[in-house]
Design a protein around this motif. Structure first.
Motif, short mmCIF file in Angstrom:
data_model
loop_
_atom_site.label_atom_id
_atom_site.label_comp_id
_atom_site.label_asym_id
_atom_site.label_seq_id
_atom_site.Cartn_x
_atom_site.Cartn_y
_atom_site.Cartn_z
N ALA A 23 0.84 -1.18 0.00
CA ALA A 23 0.00 0.00 0.00
C ALA A 23 0.88 1.24 0.00
O ALA A 23 1.71 1.42 0.90
CB ALA A 23 -0.91 0.00 1.22
N ALA A 24 0.70 2.08 -1.00
CA ALA A 24 1.53 3.28 -1.15
C ALA A 24 0.72 4.53 -0.80
O ALA A 24 -0.45 4.64 -1.17
CB ALA A 24 2.05 3.39 -2.57
N SER A 25 1.35 5.45 -0.13
CA SER A 25 0.71 6.73 0.19
C SER A 25 1.76 7.83 0.17
O SER A 25 2.97 7.57 0.28
CB SER A 25 0.04 6.68 1.56
OG SER A 25 0.98 6.39 2.58
N GLY A 26 1.29 9.08 -0.01
CA GLY A 26 2.21 10.21 -0.01
C GLY A 26 2.92 10.46 -1.31
O GLY A 26 3.88 11.24 -1.35
N LEU A 27 2.49 9.81 -2.39
CA LEU A 27 3.11 10.03 -3.69
C LEU A 27 2.07 9.85 -4.78
O LEU A 27 1.09 9.13 -4.60
CB LEU A 27 4.28 9.04 -3.90
CG LEU A 27 4.04 7.53 -3.72
CD1 LEU A 27 3.34 6.92 -4.92
CD2 LEU A 27 5.36 6.82 -3.49
N PRO A 28 2.28 10.51 -5.94
CA PRO A 28 1.38 10.30 -7.09
C PRO A 28 1.69 8.95 -7.71
O PRO A 28 2.55 8.83 -8.59
CB PRO A 28 1.72 11.47 -8.01
CG PRO A 28 3.13 11.82 -7.68
CD PRO A 28 3.32 11.52 -6.23
N PHE A 29 1.00 7.94 -7.25
CA PHE A 29 1.33 6.55 -7.53
C PHE A 29 1.54 6.28 -9.01
O PHE A 29 2.48 5.58 -9.41
CB PHE A 29 0.23 5.66 -6.97
CG PHE A 29 0.51 4.19 -7.02
CD1 PHE A 29 -0.21 3.35 -7.87
CD2 PHE A 29 1.48 3.62 -6.21
CE1 PHE A 29 0.03 1.99 -7.91
CE2 PHE A 29 1.73 2.25 -6.24
CZ PHE A 29 1.01 1.44 -7.09
N ASP A 30 0.68 6.81 -9.86
CA ASP A 30 0.75 6.50 -11.28
C ASP A 30 2.02 7.02 -11.94
O ASP A 30 2.39 6.55 -13.03
CB ASP A 30 -0.47 7.07 -12.00
CG ASP A 30 -1.76 6.35 -11.63
OD1 ASP A 30 -2.84 6.88 -11.93
OD2 ASP A 30 -1.67 5.26 -11.03
N ASN A 31 2.68 7.96 -11.34
CA ASN A 31 3.89 8.54 -11.91
C ASN A 31 5.17 7.85 -11.45
O ASN A 31 6.27 8.26 -11.82
CB ASN A 31 3.98 10.02 -11.55
CG ASN A 31 2.90 10.84 -12.22
OD1 ASN A 31 2.32 10.42 -13.22
ND2 ASN A 31 2.61 12.00 -11.66
N TYR A 32 5.02 6.82 -10.63
CA TYR A 32 6.16 6.14 -10.06
C TYR A 32 6.30 4.73 -10.62
O TYR A 32 5.31 4.02 -10.78
CB TYR A 32 6.04 6.05 -8.54
CG TYR A 32 6.50 7.30 -7.82
CD1 TYR A 32 5.82 8.49 -7.97
CD2 TYR A 32 7.63 7.28 -7.02
CE1 TYR A 32 6.26 9.64 -7.32
CE2 TYR A 32 8.07 8.41 -6.36
CZ TYR A 32 7.37 9.60 -6.52
OH TYR A 32 7.81 10.72 -5.88
N ALA A 33 7.53 4.35 -10.89
CA ALA A 33 7.82 2.94 -11.13
C ALA A 33 7.90 2.25 -9.78
O ALA A 33 8.36 2.83 -8.80
CB ALA A 33 9.14 2.78 -11.88
N MET A 34 7.45 1.01 -9.76
CA MET A 34 7.42 0.25 -8.51
C MET A 34 8.16 -1.07 -8.70
O MET A 34 8.19 -1.61 -9.80
CB MET A 34 5.98 -0.04 -8.10
CG MET A 34 5.11 1.19 -7.94
SD MET A 34 5.62 2.24 -6.57
CE MET A 34 5.35 1.14 -5.18
N GLY A 35 8.70 -1.57 -7.61
CA GLY A 35 9.43 -2.82 -7.72
C GLY A 35 9.32 -3.66 -6.47
O GLY A 35 9.00 -3.17 -5.39
N TRP A 36 9.56 -4.94 -6.65
CA TRP A 36 9.68 -5.89 -5.55
C TRP A 36 11.12 -6.41 -5.52
O TRP A 36 11.64 -6.83 -6.56
CB TRP A 36 8.72 -7.06 -5.71
CG TRP A 36 7.29 -6.73 -5.44
CD1 TRP A 36 6.31 -6.50 -6.37
CD2 TRP A 36 6.67 -6.61 -4.16
NE1 TRP A 36 5.12 -6.24 -5.74
CE2 TRP A 36 5.31 -6.30 -4.38
CE3 TRP A 36 7.12 -6.74 -2.84
CZ2 TRP A 36 4.41 -6.11 -3.33
CZ3 TRP A 36 6.22 -6.55 -1.81
CH2 TRP A 36 4.89 -6.24 -2.05
N PHE A 37 11.68 -6.39 -4.35
CA PHE A 37 13.02 -6.91 -4.13
C PHE A 37 12.96 -7.93 -3.00
O PHE A 37 12.02 -7.92 -2.20
CB PHE A 37 13.98 -5.77 -3.75
CG PHE A 37 14.25 -4.82 -4.86
CD1 PHE A 37 13.32 -3.88 -5.24
CD2 PHE A 37 15.46 -4.87 -5.56
CE1 PHE A 37 13.56 -3.01 -6.29
CE2 PHE A 37 15.72 -4.00 -6.60
CZ PHE A 37 14.77 -3.07 -6.96
N ARG A 38 13.96 -8.78 -2.93
CA ARG A 38 14.00 -9.74 -1.82
C ARG A 38 15.42 -9.93 -1.36
O ARG A 38 16.38 -9.74 -2.11
CB ARG A 38 13.40 -11.09 -2.24
CG ARG A 38 14.22 -11.86 -3.26
CD ARG A 38 13.49 -13.12 -3.68
NE ARG A 38 14.23 -13.87 -4.69
CZ ARG A 38 13.73 -14.87 -5.41
NH1 ARG A 38 12.45 -15.24 -5.21
NH2 ARG A 38 14.46 -15.50 -6.29
#
Length: 122
Positions: A23-38
Motif C-alpha cells: 500500500a503506497a501513500s504520499g506520492l502520485p502513484f501512477d507517476n512512479y515505477a514500482m518494484g519488488w526486491f527480496r
C-alpha cells in the motif's frame, strides 16, 4: 511523506502460492515505477520484479513464468505461484519517480517499505 507498507507474506510449502501487497501513500502513484526486491539470509538484496509508470514489467530470470507483478490504484501486488524454497526471504516494495519502463536495480529506487517475510519449506 512517502509510505510503503507491505503485507501478505507467510509460510507455505513448496509449490504453494502467495500474493504480496504494498500500500503506497504520499506520492502520485501512477507517476512512479514500482518494484519488488527480496533478500535471503546471508545474501544481497536482489530485484524480483518491477512495473514502470507506463505498465512495462520486468522480471528476474529466476521468477519468470511464476511471479506476476501488477498495480491498481495505490497498491502494488506480486502474485507468486509455484513457490520454491529458494524464494524464501524478506520481500521489499520500492518506488522511484519516473522510470517509465521500471528497473530491477536496487540503486535506482529511492523509497522502500519495511518488508514482509516469505518462507517456503520443502
Amino acid at each position: 511523506q512517502v509510505q510503503l507498507v507491505e503485507s501478505g507474506g507467510g509460510s507455505v510449502q513448496s509449490g504453494g502460492s502467495l500474493r504480496l501487497s504494498c500500500a503506497a501513500s504520499g506520492l502520485p502513484f501512477d507517476n512512479y515505477a514500482m518494484g519488488w526486491f527480496r533478500q535471503a539470509p546471508g545474501k544481497e538484496r536482489e530485484g524480483v520484479a518491477s512495473i514502470g509508470s507506463n505498465g512495462t514489467t520486468r522480471y528476474a530470470d529466476s521468477v519468470k513464468g511464476r511471479f506476476t507483478i501488477s498495480r491498481a490504484k495505490n497498491t502494488l501486488y506480486l502474485r507468486m505461484n509455484s513457490l520454491k524454497p529458494e524464494d524464501t526471504g524478506m520481500y521489499y516494495c520500492a518506488a522511484i519517480y519516473g522510470y517509465c519502463s521500471g528497473s530491477l536495480r536496487e540503486i535506482d529506487f529511492g523509497y522502500w517499505g519495511q518488508g514482509t517475510q516469505v518462507t517456503v519449506s520443502s
